[in-house]
Design an enzyme around this catalytic site. Structure first.
Site, PDB file in Angstrom:
ATOM      1  N   ASP A   1     -17.323   2.292  -2.061  1.00  0.00           N
ATOM      2  CA  ASP A   1     -16.951   3.469  -1.241  1.00  0.00           C
ATOM      3  C   ASP A   1     -18.135   4.404  -1.010  1.00  0.00           C
ATOM      4  OD1 ASP A   1     -14.288   2.521  -1.263  1.00  0.00           O
ATOM      5  OD2 ASP A   1     -13.785   3.700  -3.040  1.00  0.00           O
TER       6      ASP A   1
ATOM      7  N   HIS B   1     -10.417   4.122   3.531  1.00  0.00           N
ATOM      8  CA  HIS B   1     -10.098   4.595   2.182  1.00  0.00           C
ATOM      9  C   HIS B   1      -9.118   5.762   2.295  1.00  0.00           C
ATOM     10  CE1 HIS B   1     -10.614   5.163  -2.090  1.00  0.00           C
ATOM     11  NE2 HIS B   1     -10.696   6.459  -1.860  1.00  0.00           N
TER      12      HIS B   1
ATOM     13  N   GLY C   1      -0.478  -4.704   5.612  1.00  0.00           N
ATOM     14  CA  GLY C   1      -1.158  -4.873   6.895  1.00  0.00           C
ATOM     15  C   GLY C   1      -0.736  -3.894   7.971  1.00  0.00           C
ATOM     16  N   SER C   2      -0.276  -2.693   7.561  1.00  0.00           N
ATOM     17  CA  SER C   2       0.089  -1.734   8.607  1.00  0.00           C
ATOM     18  C   SER C   2      -1.155  -1.242   9.356  1.00  0.00           C
ATOM     19  CB  SER C   2       0.887  -0.564   8.031  1.00  0.00           C
ATOM     20  OG  SER C   2       0.102   0.195   7.158  1.00  0.00           O
TER      21      SER C   2
ATOM     22  N   ALA D   1      -2.355   9.090   9.121  1.00  0.00           N
ATOM     23  CA  ALA D   1      -3.723   9.425   9.569  1.00  0.00           C
ATOM     24  C   ALA D   1      -4.575   8.156   9.668  1.00  0.00           C
ATOM     25  CB  ALA D   1      -4.361  10.428   8.605  1.00  0.00           C
ATOM     26  N   GLU D   2      -4.411   7.248   8.697  1.00  0.00           N
ATOM     27  CA  GLU D   2      -5.174   5.993   8.717  1.00  0.00           C
ATOM     28  C   GLU D   2      -4.914   5.213   9.996  1.00  0.00           C
ATOM     29  OE1 GLU D   2      -4.976   3.562   5.122  1.00  0.00           O
ATOM     30  OE2 GLU D   2      -4.223   5.294   4.035  1.00  0.00           O
TER      31      GLU D   2
ATOM     32  N   ASN E   1     -14.514   0.020   6.254  1.00  0.00           N
ATOM     33  CA  ASN E   1     -13.404   0.070   5.298  1.00  0.00           C
ATOM     34  C   ASN E   1     -12.623   1.359   5.510  1.00  0.00           C
ATOM     35  OD1 ASN E   1     -11.894  -0.604   2.884  1.00  0.00           O
ATOM     36  ND2 ASN E   1     -13.059   0.987   1.833  1.00  0.00           N
TER      37      ASN E   1
ATOM     38  N   ILE F   1     -13.957  -7.255  -3.777  1.00  0.00           N
ATOM     39  CA  ILE F   1     -15.255  -6.629  -3.503  1.00  0.00           C
ATOM     40  C   ILE F   1     -16.150  -7.627  -2.760  1.00  0.00           C
ATOM     41  CG2 ILE F   1     -17.268  -5.520  -4.563  1.00  0.00           C
ATOM     42  CD1 ILE F   1     -14.718  -4.029  -5.222  1.00  0.00           C
TER      43      ILE F   1
ATOM     44  N   GLU G   1     -23.647  -1.789  -0.545  1.00  0.00           N
ATOM     45  CA  GLU G   1     -23.532  -2.536  -1.806  1.00  0.00           C
ATOM     46  C   GLU G   1     -22.721  -1.782  -2.855  1.00  0.00           C
ATOM     47  OE1 GLU G   1     -26.381  -1.809  -0.293  1.00  0.00           O
ATOM     48  OE2 GLU G   1     -26.799  -3.788   0.606  1.00  0.00           O
TER      49      GLU G   1
HETATM   50  C1  GRF Z   1      -3.917   1.830   2.840  1.00  0.00           C
HETATM   51  O1  GRF Z   1      -3.581   3.072   2.298  1.00  0.00           O
HETATM   52  C2  GRF Z   1      -5.381   1.607   2.665  1.00  0.00           C
HETATM   53  O2  GRF Z   1      -6.156   2.729   2.886  1.00  0.00           O
HETATM   54  C3  GRF Z   1      -5.421   1.220   1.220  1.00  0.00           C
HETATM   55  O3  GRF Z   1      -4.311   0.361   1.060  1.00  0.00           O
HETATM   56  C4  GRF Z   1      -3.336   0.700   2.020  1.00  0.00           C
HETATM   57  C5  GRF Z   1      -3.107  -0.552   2.823  1.00  0.00           C
HETATM   58  O4  GRF Z   1      -2.101  -0.419   3.708  1.00  0.00           O
HETATM   59  N1  GRF Z   1      -6.693   0.683   0.854  1.00  0.00           N
HETATM   60  P1  GRF Z   1      -1.802  -1.569   4.748  1.00  0.00           P
HETATM   61  O5  GRF Z   1      -1.902  -2.924   4.041  1.00  0.00           O
HETATM   62  O6  GRF Z   1      -2.754  -1.444   5.889  1.00  0.00           O
HETATM   63  O7  GRF Z   1      -0.391  -1.303   5.164  1.00  0.00           O
END
Ligand code: GRF
Length: 212
Positions: free
Chosen positions: A151, A110, A14-15, A179-180, A108, A93, A148
């Protein structure tokens, strides 16, 4: 305008959820997370939610078929009056009913540059292993709407990171995760502020000074 309501779906640490919580608490995002749903028990993301006074629900996928899992998720999201669903490291899913109910309102994250290293079998560390194995010089993160397919939905934001010859999947994952943590809150902010328009496959960011 009433404050937008967000539901976040998680399967792990959950970061990314934390990055959204932080952006809300610092005032960058003007919205409220009404609920966090995990598809498995005991994940740290649920603890994070509770720590911030957010309703945390486990809808365990174990012992449920996909239809039952999706029905329970849909019911919880509807009950919470969610405007935006964020998949922040969510590994189940979502089926066509959920996707149709929240059309262009499920995003989402990715951990690669879609359409590379995505789709069936590309999740978690496998994505980074594949990128390192292939020898790409850049990878990155993608936030996209969920359709549907797997990705395949319209891309909202992407950010590149370098891949070095010294990288392994773990060092690359760390760089991509950084980056996320910027990209996902930014996409949520744009959505909440009504700055995102979808035209076919293309997402238009209509914020002043933002030419993406
Ligand atoms: C992230 O890399 C996300 O893109 C992938 O799983 C990881 C989850 O990280 N699908 P977190 O649970 O948000 O820390």
């Amino acid at each position: 305008m009433p404050q937008k309501v967000i539901g976040v779906l998680v399967s792990g640490t959950g970061s990314n959820l934390q990055a959204i919580i932080d952006a809300i608490e610092s005032g960058t995002i003007d919205a409220r997370i009404a609920l966090v749903i995990a598809d498995r028990p005991g994940v740290f993301a649920l603890e994070r939610a509770e720590k911030h006074g957010i309703k945390a629900l486990c809808i365990d996928r174990k012992g449920k078929d996909a239809a039952a899992l999706n029905a329970a998720i849909l019911e919880a999201l509807d009950e919470a009056g969610v405007d935006l669903v964020v998949l922040a490291g969510f590994l189940s899913i979502l089926d066509a009913r959920v996707v149709a109910r929240y059309k262009n309102a499920i995003m989402n994250i990715h951990p690669a540059l879609i359409p590379s290293f995505c789709g069936e079998g590309y999740y978690g560390m496998r994505v980074h292993e594949a990128a390192v194995r292939y020898g790409v010089k850049v990878s990155g993160a993608t936030v996209h709407f969920v359709d549907e397919g797997m990705d395949t939905g319209p891309i909202i934001l992407q950010e590149c990171v370098n891949v070095y010859h010294t990288d392994d999947a773990h060092t690359l994952a760390e760089r991509v995760l950084e980056a996320e943590h910027k990209l996902l809150p930014e996409a949520v902010r744009l959505f909440v502020n009504g700055c995102i328009r979808v035209e076919g496959r293309r997402v238009i960011i209509c914020e002043e000074g933002n030419g993406r």
